[in-house]
Design a protein around this motif. Structure first.
Motif, PDB file in Angstrom:
ATOM      1  N   ILE A 178       0.837  -1.204   0.000  1.00  0.00           N
ATOM      2  CA  ILE A 178       0.000   0.000   0.000  1.00  0.00           C
ATOM      3  C   ILE A 178       0.870   1.252   0.000  1.00  0.00           C
ATOM      4  CG2 ILE A 178      -1.623   1.377   1.365  1.00  0.00           C
ATOM      5  CD1 ILE A 178      -2.912  -1.218   2.266  1.00  0.00           C
ATOM      6  N   GLU A 179       1.895   1.252   0.837  1.00  0.00           N
ATOM      7  CA  GLU A 179       2.781   2.422   0.920  1.00  0.00           C
ATOM      8  C   GLU A 179       3.450   2.693  -0.423  1.00  0.00           C
ATOM      9  OE1 GLU A 179       6.676   4.061   3.413  1.00  0.00           O
ATOM     10  OE2 GLU A 179       5.923   2.036   3.765  1.00  0.00           O
ATOM     11  N   LEU A 180       3.941   1.649  -1.070  1.00  0.00           N
ATOM     12  CA  LEU A 180       4.613   1.817  -2.360  1.00  0.00           C
ATOM     13  C   LEU A 180       3.655   2.359  -3.417  1.00  0.00           C
ATOM     14  CD1 LEU A 180       6.732  -1.462  -2.457  1.00  0.00           C
ATOM     15  CD2 LEU A 180       7.607   0.868  -2.200  1.00  0.00           C
ATOM     16  N   LEU A 181       2.444   1.813  -3.449  1.00  0.00           N
ATOM     17  CA  LEU A 181       1.461   2.278  -4.431  1.00  0.00           C
ATOM     18  C   LEU A 181       1.065   3.733  -4.179  1.00  0.00           C
ATOM     19  CD1 LEU A 181      -0.852  -0.869  -4.616  1.00  0.00           C
ATOM     20  CD2 LEU A 181       0.628  -0.024  -6.438  1.00  0.00           C
ATOM     21  N   LYS A 182       0.937   4.090  -2.924  1.00  0.00           N
ATOM     22  CA  LYS A 182       0.479   5.451  -2.594  1.00  0.00           C
ATOM     23  C   LYS A 182       1.554   6.514  -2.805  1.00  0.00           C
ATOM     24  CE  LYS A 182      -3.355   4.748   0.603  1.00  0.00           C
ATOM     25  NZ  LYS A 182      -3.870   5.028   1.956  1.00  0.00           N
ATOM     26  N   ASP A 195      10.485  -4.383  -5.221  1.00  0.00           N
ATOM     27  CA  ASP A 195      11.027  -5.562  -4.541  1.00  0.00           C
ATOM     28  C   ASP A 195      10.967  -5.425  -3.021  1.00  0.00           C
ATOM     29  OD1 ASP A 195      13.012  -3.634  -4.359  1.00  0.00           O
ATOM     30  OD2 ASP A 195      14.660  -5.063  -4.605  1.00  0.00           O
ATOM     31  N   LEU A 196      10.670  -4.230  -2.500  1.00  0.00           N
ATOM     32  CA  LEU A 196      10.505  -4.064  -1.056  1.00  0.00           C
ATOM     33  C   LEU A 196       9.315  -4.888  -0.559  1.00  0.00           C
ATOM     34  CD1 LEU A 196      11.143  -0.216  -0.627  1.00  0.00           C
ATOM     35  CD2 LEU A 196      12.691  -2.117  -0.097  1.00  0.00           C
ATOM     36  N   GLY A 197       8.263  -4.943  -1.349  1.00  0.00           N
ATOM     37  CA  GLY A 197       7.109  -5.762  -0.986  1.00  0.00           C
ATOM     38  C   GLY A 197       7.457  -7.243  -0.997  1.00  0.00           C
ATOM     39  N   LEU A 198       8.260  -7.643  -1.956  1.00  0.00           N
ATOM     40  CA  LEU A 198       8.706  -9.029  -2.060  1.00  0.00           C
ATOM     41  C   LEU A 198       9.530  -9.410  -0.823  1.00  0.00           C
ATOM     42  CD1 LEU A 198       8.587 -11.370  -4.172  1.00  0.00           C
ATOM     43  CD2 LEU A 198      10.854 -10.626  -4.917  1.00  0.00           C
ATOM     44  N   LYS A 199      10.442  -8.522  -0.450  1.00  0.00           N
ATOM     45  CA  LYS A 199      11.306  -8.785   0.725  1.00  0.00           C
ATOM     46  C   LYS A 199      10.478  -8.849   2.010  1.00  0.00           C
ATOM     47  CE  LYS A 199      15.380  -6.647  -1.349  1.00  0.00           C
ATOM     48  NZ  LYS A 199      16.266  -5.460  -1.361  1.00  0.00           N
ATOM     49  N   GLU A 200       9.459  -7.998   2.091  1.00  0.00           N
ATOM     50  CA  GLU A 200       8.602  -7.975   3.282  1.00  0.00           C
ATOM     51  C   GLU A 200       7.836  -9.283   3.440  1.00  0.00           C
ATOM     52  OE1 GLU A 200       6.047  -6.851   6.450  1.00  0.00           O
ATOM     53  OE2 GLU A 200       7.928  -5.978   5.779  1.00  0.00           O
TER      54      GLU A 200
END
Length: 204
Positions: A178-182, A195-200
């Protein structure tokens, strides 16, 4: 798959992102309900609308990034995770429990590059089971279908390539996603940090 919560009501909640009370969503939901006479046919109709009538942002080459369900519907496009927000919102409007699932998949350009893919899990009351549905949008090499007994996702996971299904059915979209999209001003910015979402989610 396993549910994040044992309380089915947690898969029906409204939020800032899953804003199913927005007028655009309400109007579209009521329009799609016409002609359906059971829950499964309604789910299928909503699924095919999000899959086919709402474009994948990457497929149409837009730089606009959408996140909230109402934004995706208004813009007519979103990436996989954003389309999953819309699909969940429309189902929750009708009281159909919907959750969020994630996969680690290989890039079509380089199998050594992995990316995060988002889709949905939907609870079918009549069958007392969760099924996964992928509303990403079809194109050559991608053929997701509405299927109750056999999964037909956009891209089957290949463990040989290091791909993975996350086992969780989450009540809400991943906060990092959500943070990345916003905060991304355009698709280029989004992909740089995706890739931050992937790592999370996959702890890589």
């Amino acid at each position: 798959m396993h549910t994040e919560s044992n309380n089915i009501q947690d898969y029906l909640k409204k939020s800032d992102v899953i804003d199913y009370d927005h007028k655009l969503i309400v109007d579209k939901c009521l329009e799609l309900k016409e002609g359906t006479n059971d829950e499964i046919s309604l789910i299928k109709k909503i699924y095919e609308f999000v899959r086919d009538d709402v474009h994948h942002s990457g497929d149409i080459g837009t730089q606009e990034v959408t996140c909230k369900a109402s934004e995706v519907l208004e813009a007519g496009h979103g990436i996989c995770c954003a389309k999953a927000h819309l699909f969940a919102a429309m189902l929750r409007y009708f009281g159909v429990p919907a959750g969020f699932c994630y996969q680690k998949l290989s890039s079509s350009r380089d199998v050594n590059i992995k990316f995060l893919h988002g889709l949905n899990a939907v609870y079918l009351k009549d069958l007392d089971k969760w099924i996964r549905l992928d509303a990403r949008g079809n194109k050559p090499g991608r053929d997701a279908q509405f299927s109750i007994y056999e999964e037909k996702l956009s891209k089957p996971v290949s463990k040989e390539l290091g791909e993975e299904d996350h086992p969780g059915i989450f009540t809400e979209p991943n906060p990092t996603v959500i943070e990345l999209l916003k905060k991304s001003n355009n698709m280029k910015e989004l992909w740089i940090q995706w890739d931050l979402g992937l790592k999370e989610l996959f702890k890589i």
